[in-house]
Every structure is written in C-alpha cells, then in structure tokens.
Design a protein around this motif. Structure first.
Motif, PDB file in Angstrom:
ATOM      1  N   SER A   1       1.081  -1.273   0.013  1.00 11.35           N
ATOM      2  CA  SER A   1       0.066  -0.008   0.084  1.00 11.35           C
ATOM      3  C   SER A   1       0.730   1.230  -0.035  1.00 11.35           C
ATOM      4  CB  SER A   1      -1.048   0.028   1.291  1.00 11.35           C
ATOM      5  OG  SER A   1      -1.806   0.984   1.273  1.00 11.35           O
ATOM      6  N   VAL A   2       0.376   2.212  -0.624  1.00 19.68           N
ATOM      7  CA  VAL A   2       1.082   3.464  -0.580  1.00 19.68           C
ATOM      8  C   VAL A   2       0.190   4.304   0.195  1.00 19.68           C
ATOM      9  CG1 VAL A   2       1.811   5.634  -2.104  1.00 19.68           C
ATOM     10  CG2 VAL A   2       1.821   3.199  -3.000  1.00 19.68           C
ATOM     11  N   GLY A   3       0.641   4.944   1.385  1.00 21.25           N
ATOM     12  CA  GLY A   3      -0.319   5.403   2.400  1.00 21.25           C
ATOM     13  C   GLY A   3       0.415   6.130   3.426  1.00 21.25           C
ATOM     14  N   PRO A   4      -0.347   6.581   4.333  1.00 17.64           N
ATOM     15  CA  PRO A   4       0.256   7.142   5.433  1.00 17.64           C
ATOM     16  C   PRO A   4       0.580   6.152   6.404  1.00 17.64           C
ATOM     17  CG  PRO A   4      -1.980   7.951   5.635  1.00 17.64           C
ATOM     18  CD  PRO A   4      -1.772   7.339   4.263  1.00 17.64           C
ATOM     19  N   SER A   5       1.264   6.504   7.536  1.00 14.33           N
ATOM     20  CA  SER A   5       1.591   5.561   8.821  1.00 14.33           C
ATOM     21  C   SER A   5       0.122   4.919   9.355  1.00 14.33           C
ATOM     22  CB  SER A   5       2.314   6.063   9.879  1.00 14.33           C
ATOM     23  OG  SER A   5       1.749   7.192  10.227  1.00 14.33           O
ATOM     24  N   GLU A   6      -0.787   5.695   9.116  1.00 11.70           N
ATOM     25  CA  GLU A   6      -1.936   5.098   9.821  1.00 11.70           C
ATOM     26  C   GLU A   6      -2.485   3.882   9.056  1.00 11.70           C
ATOM     27  OE1 GLU A   6      -1.573   8.312   9.100  1.00 11.70           O
ATOM     28  OE2 GLU A   6      -2.442   9.572  10.785  1.00 11.70           O
ATOM     29  N   THR A   7      -2.105   3.750   7.816  1.00 16.46           N
ATOM     30  CA  THR A   7      -2.477   2.512   7.154  1.00 16.46           C
ATOM     31  C   THR A   7      -2.115   1.103   7.650  1.00 16.46           C
ATOM     32  OG1 THR A   7      -1.885   3.948   5.122  1.00 16.46           O
ATOM     33  CG2 THR A   7      -2.419   1.638   4.701  1.00 16.46           C
ATOM     34  N   ASP A   8      -1.325   1.285   8.462  1.00 17.87           N
ATOM     35  CA  ASP A   8      -0.731  -0.012   9.234  1.00 17.87           C
ATOM     36  C   ASP A   8      -2.015  -0.656  10.351  1.00 17.87           C
ATOM     37  OD1 ASP A   8       1.584   0.569   8.478  1.00 17.87           O
ATOM     38  OD2 ASP A   8       2.608   0.883  10.390  1.00 17.87           O
ATOM     39  N   GLU A   9      -2.833   0.029  10.596  1.00 13.62           N
ATOM     40  CA  GLU A   9      -4.026  -0.362  11.176  1.00 13.62           C
ATOM     41  C   GLU A   9      -4.696  -1.499  10.369  1.00 13.62           C
ATOM     42  OE1 GLU A   9      -6.747   2.603  12.630  1.00 13.62           O
ATOM     43  OE2 GLU A   9      -4.804   3.756  13.370  1.00 13.62           O
ATOM     44  N   ILE A  10      -5.025  -0.804   8.933  1.00 13.13           N
ATOM     45  CA  ILE A  10      -5.578  -1.879   7.926  1.00 13.13           C
ATOM     46  C   ILE A  10      -4.860  -2.767   7.597  1.00 13.13           C
ATOM     47  CG2 ILE A  10      -6.638  -1.596   5.551  1.00 13.13           C
ATOM     48  CD1 ILE A  10      -7.362   1.501   7.207  1.00 13.13           C
ATOM     49  N   ILE A  11      -3.632  -2.615   7.312  1.00 15.13           N
ATOM     50  CA  ILE A  11      -2.596  -3.715   6.744  1.00 15.13           C
ATOM     51  C   ILE A  11      -2.816  -4.919   7.904  1.00 15.13           C
ATOM     52  CG2 ILE A  11      -0.316  -4.257   6.657  1.00 15.13           C
ATOM     53  CD1 ILE A  11       0.192  -1.544   5.299  1.00 15.13           C
ATOM     54  N   ARG A  12      -2.720  -4.517   9.252  1.00 13.73           N
ATOM     55  CA  ARG A  12      -2.738  -5.452  10.171  1.00 13.73           C
ATOM     56  C   ARG A  12      -4.128  -6.445  10.089  1.00 13.73           C
ATOM     57  NH1 ARG A  12       1.663  -6.396  12.076  1.00 13.73           N
ATOM     58  NH2 ARG A  12       2.890  -4.685  12.730  1.00 13.73           N
ATOM     59  N   MET A  13      -5.350  -5.667   9.694  1.00 10.94           N
ATOM     60  CA  MET A  13      -6.325  -6.398   9.438  1.00 10.94           C
ATOM     61  C   MET A  13      -6.283  -7.758   8.341  1.00 10.94           C
ATOM     62  SD  MET A  13      -9.792  -4.337   9.045  1.00 10.94           S
ATOM     63  CE  MET A  13      -9.889  -4.927   7.560  1.00 10.94           C
ATOM     64  N   ALA A  40      -3.046 -12.688   5.077  1.00  9.97           N
ATOM     65  CA  ALA A  40      -1.682 -12.372   4.344  1.00  9.97           C
ATOM     66  C   ALA A  40      -0.514 -12.619   5.033  1.00  9.97           C
ATOM     67  CB  ALA A  40      -1.972 -10.866   4.036  1.00  9.97           C
ATOM     68  N   THR A  41       0.616 -12.975   4.175  1.00  7.38           N
ATOM     69  CA  THR A  41       1.673 -13.407   4.791  1.00  7.38           C
ATOM     70  C   THR A  41       2.633 -12.192   5.349  1.00  7.38           C
ATOM     71  OG1 THR A  41       1.851 -14.871   2.762  1.00  7.38           O
ATOM     72  CG2 THR A  41       3.674 -14.948   4.126  1.00  7.38           C
ATOM     73  N   SER A  42       2.898 -11.248   4.375  1.00  5.27           N
ATOM     74  CA  SER A  42       3.568 -10.068   4.951  1.00  5.27           C
ATOM     75  C   SER A  42       3.145  -8.629   4.252  1.00  5.27           C
ATOM     76  CB  SER A  42       5.100 -10.185   4.513  1.00  5.27           C
ATOM     77  OG  SER A  42       5.113 -10.430   3.164  1.00  5.27           O
ATOM     78  N   ALA A  43       3.490  -7.751   4.326  1.00  5.91           N
ATOM     79  CA  ALA A  43       3.299  -6.489   3.836  1.00  5.91           C
ATOM     80  C   ALA A  43       4.347  -5.402   3.836  1.00  5.91           C
ATOM     81  CB  ALA A  43       1.935  -5.715   4.936  1.00  5.91           C
ATOM     82  N   ILE A  44       3.962  -4.704   2.959  1.00  2.00           N
ATOM     83  CA  ILE A  44       5.145  -3.632   2.461  1.00  2.00           C
ATOM     84  C   ILE A  44       4.144  -1.960   2.539  1.00  2.00           C
ATOM     85  CG2 ILE A  44       6.364  -2.265   0.738  1.00  2.00           C
ATOM     86  CD1 ILE A  44       6.834  -5.315  -0.402  1.00  2.00           C
ATOM     87  N   ARG A  45       4.503  -1.194   3.252  1.00  2.00           N
ATOM     88  CA  ARG A  45       3.928   0.084   3.186  1.00  2.00           C
ATOM     89  C   ARG A  45       4.876   1.158   2.606  1.00  2.00           C
ATOM     90  NH1 ARG A  45       4.234   4.267   6.913  1.00  2.00           N
ATOM     91  NH2 ARG A  45       4.222   2.862   8.760  1.00  2.00           N
ATOM     92  N   ILE A  46       4.152   1.845   1.592  1.00  2.00           N
ATOM     93  CA  ILE A  46       5.182   2.905   1.106  1.00  2.00           C
ATOM     94  C   ILE A  46       4.692   4.182   1.304  1.00  2.00           C
ATOM     95  CG2 ILE A  46       6.126   3.850  -1.354  1.00  2.00           C
ATOM     96  CD1 ILE A  46       5.296   1.086  -2.401  1.00  2.00           C
ATOM     97  N   THR A  47       5.609   5.115   2.041  1.00  3.34           N
ATOM     98  CA  THR A  47       5.208   6.528   2.356  1.00  3.34           C
ATOM     99  C   THR A  47       6.027   7.479   2.177  1.00  3.34           C
ATOM    100  OG1 THR A  47       4.187   5.242   4.516  1.00  3.34           O
ATOM    101  CG2 THR A  47       4.238   7.642   4.540  1.00  3.34           C
TER     102      THR A  47
END
Ligand SMILES: Cc1cc2nc3c(=O)[nH]c(=O)nc-3n(C[C@H](O)[C@H](O)[C@H](O)COP(=O)(O)OP(=O)(O)OC[C@H]3O[C@@H](n4cnc5c(N)ncnc54)[C@H](O)[C@@H]3O)c2cc1C
Ligand SMILES: Nc1ncnc2c1ncn2[C@@H]1O[C@H](COP(=O)(O)O)[C@@H](O)[C@H]1O
Lengths: 254, 324
Positions: free
Chosen positions: A62-74, A80-87
């Motif tokens: 996901s390209v998003g702000p740090s708050e995106t982590d809450e949604i990524i956790r879901m 899902a196996t793992s995640a990448i956040r691009i900020t």
C-alpha cells in the motif's frame, strides 16, 4: 503460487457528515473512520482463495500514511503473509500514475504470479491504478473481474463485468494483474487466532522511494451545488410518514 | 500537437454505445473551440457500417481495422491506439467512462506517458490546461482536477453527463488496415455471457421499493419486502445488497444492473451514487428515505424523509393502510 494485493486506506463516507479542510483540497479527518477500500477486500479474498488452493504467499502492498498500518494488520489477520507500506514525503500530491509507479518499483523485486487490485477506490472511483500497474510491469491485465474459475497454476479463465448485467470471458496466462470488482466472492472475517498471529508479522516500511512526477493535480474540492432538492417532509416519523402517505394518495400511487 | 479531439467509439455486437454519442457531442463542442477536427475513432473488424453511420457526427471517422480488434483486448487495443495517437497527436482523447475504458484508457495513458483523468461529469479546456469535474465519495463532494495538455491527454466521461445531440458534419471514413508486429496470446477473448433471466423482471414494475446498504443486515430485508408487498410494489436494491448475496442479481438497479422507469420508486437507505442514479433517475415519482440530509439521492428525489428508515417504514406502512 504467490499473489500480491494492492490496498488503499479510504474514509467511510456514506453515513458521515463531510467537512472540507481549510486547504480546500481534502476532508477534515477528525470525525472520519478509515477502512480498507471495499473492492480491495474482495481482491484480498481472491488471493487468499488461491493461497488455499496452491499454497504460496499473499503479500500486501500500500502507498499510504503510517495510519495505514491498522488496516494492513487486518489483512494480515485474515491470512496475508507479509506487507509493505510505501510512505513518500508528498503523499497527498500523488496522481494514480505516480502511485502505480511506486507500487511497480516494489513489485518488480518480488516473486509473484498474480497482482490483485480493487476495480476502483471508493474515494475517487478512478479505476486507474490496476491497469497502469500492468503497463509498468509489462504483463497482461484484466479489469473488473467478477469471476475466476478453472483455476490452474499457469493460467485462469476470468469473467469481467460490462454494463447492464453483460459479462465477457477471457483466458489469461500468469503473471498478470487482475482488478477485482465488488461481489466476486464472500470476503472472510479475521479469526481471533489470526489477529494474534498478525501482531507478529512484519510490515516493511519504505520512506525513501523515488517519487515519480504527478501530471494530474487536484485543484480543489467543494460541496455539490444545491440544485433542485427533494421536498422534505419533516416532523416525527409518524408525522412525516403521514405527509408522505397523503402525497402518495393525492398522486394516485396508493 | 494538433488541435483535434479524438472520441473513442465503443461498439458491441454491432451497436454503438449511447455514451459514445455523448462524447462525440462533447468532442464537437471542444473542437469548435480549439479550431481542430472532431475525429471518431473506431477499432474493430467488420465495422464498416458502424463507421459510415457516424459521418454526420464527426469531421473524420478513423476506422482502424484488424480481426484482432474484433473484441476488446487490452494489448491489441493499446498497440493500435498508441500508434495512431503517437502519429496524429490529438490534443485530447475522450473515452466514455465504461468497463471498456477501465480496461484500456489508464494503461494507454501510462504507455504514452500522458496525463489522464477518469470518472468526469464535465471538463473544459482553458488555455493549456484541461480542467475536469469529478464526483468524489459517492457524489457527496465535487472536485476539480487538471493537467497540462501540451503533450496530449486522456479524459473519460461518465455516461449521461452530457446530452447527445445530432451532428451536422459531413465526415469521411478513413479506413486503416492495421498490422501488429507481434501476437499477444497470453490473453484470449472467449465470449460474451448474457445475464440469466431471473424470476422477476423489475423493468416491468410500476412501483418499486428499493433497498440499499442502510438496511445493515440480511435479516432486515424481510421488513422492506413486507412493506413492498403491502403497497403492491416490486422489491429492488442497490449493488452492495447483491454483492453481499442478500438479493439476486436481477433485482439490482443501476449502470451494472437494470434501468427502470416505474411510476413510483422508493429508495430506502440508498446514498444515490452516480451508478445507481443512472438506473432510476427517470422514474416518474422518486421518494428517498435516508438519515443523511446530504445524501446525493435527495438531489434526484421529488420527496424525501430525513430519518432512520427503521422508524419510517412501519409508520408509513400503517398510514398507507389507514388511507386505503
Ligand atoms: C463500475 C461500477 C458499477 C456500479 N454499478 C452499480 C449499480 O448498477 N447499482 C448500484 O446501486 N451501484 C453500483 N455501483 C456502486 C455505487 O458506486 C455505490 O457504491 C452504491 O450504489 C452504493 O450503494 P448504497 O447506496 O446502497 O450504499 P451506501 O453508499 O453505503 O449508502 C448507504 C446509505 O444508507 C443510509 N443509511 C444508513 N443507515 C440508515 C438508516 N437506518 N435509515 C436510513 N438511511 C440509512 C446512509 O446515510 C447512506 O446514504 C457501481 C460502481 C462501479 C464502480
Ligand atoms: N495508494 C494506493 N496504494 C495501494 N494500492 C492502491 C492505492 N491507490 C489505489 N490502489 C489500488 O488500485 C485500485 C483502484 O484505485 P483507483 O485507481 O484509485 O480507483 C484500488 O482498489 C487499490 O487496489
């Protein structure tokens, strides 16, 4: 068989009273609840179904702000196996092409068979990122997928939605990008165990990506013009129902 | 860059889509301003008749022919379109905002490295800029996006945003027999699938009670079903209700469902997104019950109640019964 799912954090706006922020370009975030974009939820489910059938990883990006982590956790809690956040720094100014470029740069480094996105984001409804991403990855794509069947590890039969209930069927080889329309499957809920496990999974955070130029600029947002509005019957529910019933009677509709 | 405006014509099973006539209308208006030509672009095979039918609608009808273009295929379409756009350099290329354009327009823009704005209700050219109006958040907010058009650009316009008018042009058909340098066989079109006929045809109903996501739970559907029956109306719904599997496909109203024109349409807990309105805004009398006073549905409804539908429905049912 590995899938990548591109997700977007969006505000839930259907029932909210929306206030425009002083800069005239975004919503006041204070009273808004944010969640996973609806279509992305179906995209995630499709990736999880493939994982159940063929094993492999489901990687969230996901390209998003740090708050995106809450949604990524879901999404991690659902399996899902793992995640990448691009900020990147100027995250509010990216157009769809810049978002697709940022996603493509990361995805190129991964080992994947299918990249899923939602068919559209509920905020801008652009329907752009998925098909641009395919172009940047130089792989085929199908947008507006409503059905995927005769699943094999190398290719799939896939049905895409047109207008008025008509659909069209294609065969497509992997690797490919698939943009998923709402209603494709029945998205699961996270289990308690899943939620526990999610807290141990890793979210890779990328803050120094090269930001491509955005050609499209959001100049301003505004409240829709008043225009002609419905005649509103007010009062208690009984009173307003009475007025409406009288109107229906007068018009010969009941 | 030329001053020409390209309109990409969508046709399927021998018929031009309505939205294509709308974007042609817009293209004629714009090319009148820029001093360029209106060019209708048709991709296909066996589409000579369709091409000829557009001679009054455009200054030129560019018919790009190859059997690979008979059905939508993003790779072949991208190759053909990017080649003619590269060569002829239209100022602006307009698509209808339809499923077909979702498939080809954004990747075409990325391929040509030109800007794109989709999902517009209107746009204009102001000097070197294209400024477009896009509804956000299901129509609750308007926005203005823009891009510099020096190197061309792409716009997609929602169906119904512009009223189609007849053209007064006398355009000529230029047919190009296009050849592809390579095959794109990692994807193949297999066929169309028509929606199966359901047990009920909501397009024939005189009265419709339609329910949206405001219903919250599947078990509450019984409440609106009962209300609909009590006033002799047919039950319909918005897309999320079908997506959730609470009602079958054939009950969905909107751009990807049915277009209805009943005497009475009662929308309960429906926000009024563009795609929903497209299927019901021509109903004779529209009534909306929604607890959000700013829901876009109130801009097409004739009468409304701003209230919790779970309070209104029982009251309304009773009042109507008393009046019968
Ligand atoms: C390509 C494409 C095609 C589409 N095709 C269609 C289509 O054919 N048909 C269609 O409908 N949509 C279609 N959509 C989806 C559309 O954009 C909207 O997402 C959808 O119409 C929203 O449905 P809704 O109004 O039921 O839900 P929401 O937008 O979530 O609105 C729910 C409403 O209920 C109200 N509400 C909540 N609780 C209550 C209560 N207790 N009492 C009263 N009101 C309440 C809220 O205020 C809100 O206004 C399509 C989208 C795309 C991208
Ligand atoms: N910022 C983002 N990060 C990751 N994926 C995104 C982002 N924006 C859009 N997408 C994906 O692209 C889809 C279509 O978005 P859009 O083109 O904005 O309608 C969404 O459903 C997501 O899957």
């Amino acid at each position: 068989m590995n899938s990548i799912v591109c997700i977007k954090r969006v505000p839930e706006t259907a029932e909210a009273t929306l206030k425009i922020a002083p800069d005239g370009k975004k919503l006041e975030a204070e009273n808004l609840v944010f969640s996973l974009n609806d279509a992305d939820n179906y995209a995630l489910e499709q990736a999880l179904l493939l994982q159940e059938e063929f094993d492999g990883d489901v990687i969230i990006i996901s390209v998003g702000p740090s708050e995106t982590d809450e949604i990524i956790r879901m999404t991690l809690a659902k399996g899902a196996t793992s995640a990448i956040r691009i900020t990147p720094e100027n995250i509010d100014e990216l157009d769809a092409n810049a978002v697709a470029s940022l996603l493509a740069e990361q995805i190129k480094e991964l080992d994947y068979d299918v990249v899923f996105t939602g068919a559209f984001a509920s905020d801008d409804a652009f329907s752009q990122v998925g098909s641009m991403l395919a172009e940047k990855l130089e792989i085929p794509h199908i947008t507006m997928a409503v059905e995927m069947n005769s699943q094999e590890e190398e290719e799939t039969e896939i049905t895409r939605e047109l207008e008025g209930g008509l659909t069209a069927k294609y065969r497509m080889k992997f690797p490919a990008v698939i943009t998923v329309q709402t209603g494709m499957n029945e998205p699961r809920y996270a289990s308690i165990l899943g939620i526990k496990r999610a807290s141990q999974k890793e979210i890779e955070i990328i803050e120094d990506a090269d930001v491509p130029e955005s050609k499209v600029v959001l100049d301003k947002i505004s409240y829709p013009a008043e225009g002609e509005r419905a005649e509103i019957f007010s009062g208690t529910p009984e009173e307003s129902a009475q007025k409406l019933a009288e109107k229906l009677k007068e018009k010969g509709l009941i | 860059m030329s001053k020409d405006i390209f309109a990409i014509i969508e046709h399927r099973q021998g018929k031009i889509q309505d939205v294509s006539l709308e974007i042609l209308t817009k293209a004629r208006q714009l090319s009148g301003e820029t001093g360029g030509q209106t060019v209708a672009v048709i991709l296909g095979s066996d589409a000579d008749e369709i091409a000829r039918s557009l001679t009054t609608a455009a200054d030129k009808i560019l018919y790009v022919e190859n059997e690979k273009l008979a059905h939508l295929h993003s790779d072949y379409y991208r190759e053909a379109l990017s080649s003619i756009i590269d060569e002829r350099k239209p100022l602006l290329t307009i698509f209808g905002h339809t499923s077909a354009s979702f498939e080809i327009a954004p990747s075409l823009a990325a391929h040509l490295d030109i800007p794109i704005i989709t999902n517009c209700v209107d746009f204009h050219i102001d000097g070197e800029k294209v400024i477009a109006k896009v509804p956000l958040y299901g129509g609750k907010i308007d926005s203005e996006y823009s891009f510099d058009v020096q190197n061309g650009g792409i716009i997609s316009l929602l169906q119904g945003a512009v009223k189609a008018e007849d053209g007064q042009k006398s355009g000529e058909v230029e047919k190009i027999s296009f050849t592809f340098d390579k095959d794109f066989d990692s994807k193949e079109f297999l066929g169309f699938i028509e929606a199966a006929a359901g047990e009920i045809d909501i397009t024939q109903a005189e009265k419709i009670v339609s329910v949206g996501r405001g219903i919250k739970d599947e078990e509450n559907i019984a409440l609106v079903k009962d209300f609909a029956e009590s006033i002799g109306a047919v039950l319909a719904c918005s897309r999320p209700i079908v997506d959730a599997g609470w009602l079958p496909n054939e009950r969905q109203v909107g751009s990807s469902g049915k277009t209805v024109k009943p005497k009475l349409y009662i929308a309960l807990g429906i926000s009024g997104a563009f795609q929903h309105l497209a299927g019901m805004k021509n109903a004779d009398t529209i009534i909306a019950v929604n607890k959000d006073p700013n829901a876009p549905i109130f801009s097409v409804a004739h009468y409304g109640i701003v209230e919790d539908m779970f309070k209104v429905i029982p009251a309304l049912k009773q009042k109507i019964e008393e009046m019968k």
